[in-house]
Design a protein around this motif. Structure first.
Motif, PDB file in Angstrom:
ATOM      1  N   VAL A  42      -3.638   3.404  -0.316  1.00 38.40           N
ATOM      2  CA  VAL A  42      -3.844   1.956  -0.453  1.00 38.40           C
ATOM      3  C   VAL A  42      -4.803   1.451   0.617  1.00 38.40           C
ATOM      4  O   VAL A  42      -5.703   0.643   0.332  1.00 38.40           O
TER       5      VAL A  42
ATOM      6  N   LEU B 266      -8.323  -0.486   0.065  1.00 43.82           N
ATOM      7  CA  LEU B 266      -8.552  -1.839   0.582  1.00 43.82           C
ATOM      8  C   LEU B 266      -9.729  -1.868   1.553  1.00 43.82           C
ATOM      9  O   LEU B 266     -10.484  -2.844   1.592  1.00 43.82           O
ATOM     10  N   SER B 267      -9.882  -0.809   2.347  1.00 40.35           N
ATOM     11  CA  SER B 267     -11.025  -0.739   3.255  1.00 40.35           C
ATOM     12  C   SER B 267     -12.330  -0.696   2.473  1.00 40.35           C
ATOM     13  O   SER B 267     -13.333  -1.324   2.862  1.00 40.35           O
TER      14      SER B 267
ATOM     15  N   TYR C  38     -12.921  -4.154   1.154  1.00 42.89           N
ATOM     16  CA  TYR C  38     -13.342  -5.014   2.256  1.00 42.89           C
ATOM     17  C   TYR C  38     -14.807  -4.773   2.583  1.00 42.89           C
ATOM     18  O   TYR C  38     -15.575  -5.718   2.804  1.00 42.89           O
TER      19      TYR C  38
ATOM     20  N   THR D  24     -10.129 -10.064   0.507  1.00 41.39           N
ATOM     21  CA  THR D  24      -8.818  -9.404   0.446  1.00 41.39           C
ATOM     22  C   THR D  24      -7.667 -10.416   0.472  1.00 41.39           C
ATOM     23  O   THR D  24      -6.513 -10.033   0.592  1.00 41.39           O
TER      24      THR D  24
ATOM     25  N   LEU E 195      -4.408 -10.130  -1.676  1.00 34.49           N
ATOM     26  CA  LEU E 195      -3.363  -9.154  -1.381  1.00 34.49           C
ATOM     27  C   LEU E 195      -2.149  -9.807  -0.734  1.00 34.49           C
ATOM     28  O   LEU E 195      -1.010  -9.394  -0.974  1.00 34.49           O
TER      29      LEU E 195
ATOM     30  N   LEU F  96      -4.524  -6.228   6.692  1.00 32.66           N
ATOM     31  CA  LEU F  96      -4.400  -5.287   5.583  1.00 32.66           C
ATOM     32  C   LEU F  96      -3.265  -4.306   5.825  1.00 32.66           C
ATOM     33  O   LEU F  96      -2.471  -4.010   4.928  1.00 32.66           O
TER      34      LEU F  96
ATOM     35  N   THR G 296       0.587  -3.351   3.570  1.00 36.02           N
ATOM     36  CA  THR G 296       0.640  -2.090   2.836  1.00 36.02           C
ATOM     37  C   THR G 296       1.836  -1.279   3.318  1.00 36.02           C
ATOM     38  O   THR G 296       2.326  -1.474   4.435  1.00 36.02           O
TER      39      THR G 296
END
Length: 455
Positions: free
Chosen positions: A103, A107-108, A111, A117, A120, A298, A302
């Motif tokens: 995850v 997400l990175s 981004y 983001t 989220l 982030l 997660t």
């Protein structure tokens, strides 16, 4: 270890496949930082599965609290090793990290490409509320069984105050408790023994890994082999990185820098985030100012250890200095390398130290030290629970320094009624109606999503 007979009341030994499914579930559901993750494992492994007794769980947790790196991943590795040897430890530790790592890399990437983001936070809003209820429930359960007498209650209180009010470094709190317990037990062997009332009121439930379990004896040659094998695994990516990109590449720098962090990250991610941010921005130029906070946001939404934020840093480093690779490929490689050298050392610490910790359980002064650390850990979890709770239920938190004290309080005007309501509902489902963790997380997650859709 074989099957437990019915006379003990303990569950049968789980097959390796069953254990894999449980470890994967823990990895997927491990939200809420170390407090939430420890609470999740306690509920699933001690309360529901009864694979490990309360005292053995705390014994393992005490050792992991003394190590650098993510203590929750190390605790999973330790318990996996108790259940199925080294393959169980590898499986538990890896599955604890892998869902969050996948995850976090995704997400990175989002981004780096889109810088969007915010969606989220709404997705995980309901999950955080449920995790808060799980954490509070764990503090009550662990405290009731771990704090065996008035002295241990006092140690827990002092640990909490030292962390929450005076900002004493985490290693100082834990080591001080251990030193007090060690020398106190040498002077008075019964100092930290459970009171009769406590022993009668909170006995260990029958469990698979109870007091009679003993670790196999390891020879010095086996210890040396274990150390060399896991040190080699730690450094293994250099075999590809150096020939392909050279010692001066960004990828070699990522491995070197985060290997150093893996050795000094006592007390979890927050202990080193400021230093990592400074070095990543000023010394290496991997991040722009403020981007570390984005990565932390982030990581907090997660599953997996909060120190996965270092994967975000490694991704941006590889994305912006891909050494001839496509930026996306460079980012994925950088994030993977950062995660590798951050989490692999935990296996080294556990597989080297856990057998000794198991054999030393009958050493009275050492047991006294670990009992005192147990009490301090209750204070640590309480501190994490309050910190986490404040940030879930309130949108704004204030701080003020008064002499050596750092006072933290919520901005009452920023109270989030929806978060409070979801947390209370999750608590009622968990404690009042005895719902399992997965249904509660599913219900609160759905409620959070519904609130987002309703605006």
């Amino acid at each position: 270890m074989g099957m437990k007979n019915s006379e003990t009341g303990a569950p049968p030994h789980p097959g390796f496949g069953e254990a894999l499914r449980v470890w994967l579930a823990i990895g997927v559901l491990s939200f809420g930082g170390p407090a939430g993750q420890i609470a999740l494992m306690h509920r699933m492994l001690v309360e529901e599965k009864r694979w490990i007794s309360e005292s053995r769980f705390l014994h393992a947790l005490n050792y992991c609290m003394l190590l650098p790196g993510p203590e929750a991943q190390q605790l999973a590795t330790y318990i996996g090793w108790l259940l199925h040897g080294w393959r169980g430890g590898v499986a538990a530790g890896a599955l604890f990290v892998l869902p969050g790592l996948v995850v976090m890399l995704a997400l990175s990437l989002a981004y780096s490409l889109f810088h969007q983001t915010g969606w989220l936070e709404a997705v995980f809003f309901g999950l955080k509320a449920a995790v808060l209820a799980i954490v509070v429930d764990a503090v009550i359960r662990v405290g009731r069984r771990a704090l065996k007498n008035g002295l241990m209650v006092a140690i827990a209180a002092f640990a909490f105050l030292a962390l929450f009010v005076f900002s004493v470094p985490f290693p100082v709190v834990v080591l001080s408790a251990g030193i007090f317990g060690y020398f106190g037990t040498r002077l008075r062997p019964d100092l930290l023994a459970p009171s009769r009332a406590h022993a009668a009121a909170a006995p260990d439930a029958p469990s698979l890994i109870g007091e009679d379990w003993r670790a196999p004896t390891e020879t010095p040659l086996a210890v040396l082999r274990t150390g060399l094998v896991w040190a080699a695994v730690w450094a293994a990516p250099l075999v590809l990185v150096v020939p392909l990109f050279g010692w001066q590449s960004s990828f070699a720098a990522i491995m070197g820098f985060f290997s150093q962090m893996a050795v000094v990250t006592f007390g979890g991610a927050y202990a080193v985030l400021a230093y990592v941010a400074q070095q990543a921005v000023e010394a290496h130029g991997w991040l722009a100012p403020g981007e570390m906070l984005d990565g932390l946001a982030l990581a907090e939404t997660t599953p997996g250890p909060l120190v996965l934020v270092l994967t975000f840093v490694g991704f941006l480093a590889g994305f912006r200095a891909p050494m001839g690779l496509d930026p996306v490929a460079g980012g994925l490689l950088g994030g993977f390398l950062a995660a590798w050298v951050t989490f692999v050392p935990s296996f080294l610490w556990i597989f080297l130290g856990a057998p000794f910790m198991e054999r030393l359980r009958d050493n009275r002064p050492l047991s006294g030290a670990l009992s005192a650390i147990t009490a301090a850990v209750v204070g640590v979890i309480l501190n994490l629970a309050i910190w986490f709770g404040l940030h879930v239920v309130f949108r704004s938190i204030g701080e003020r320094s008064v002499g050596p004290m750092r006072l933290t309080w919520p901005d009452w005007a920023s109270l989030d009624p929806a978060a409070l309501a979801l947390s209370l509902a999750a608590g009622v489902l968990l404690v009042g109606f005895k719902f399992g963790i997965v249904p509660v997380l599913a219900l609160t997650g759905a409620a959070g999503l519904a609130l987002q859709l309703l605006g």
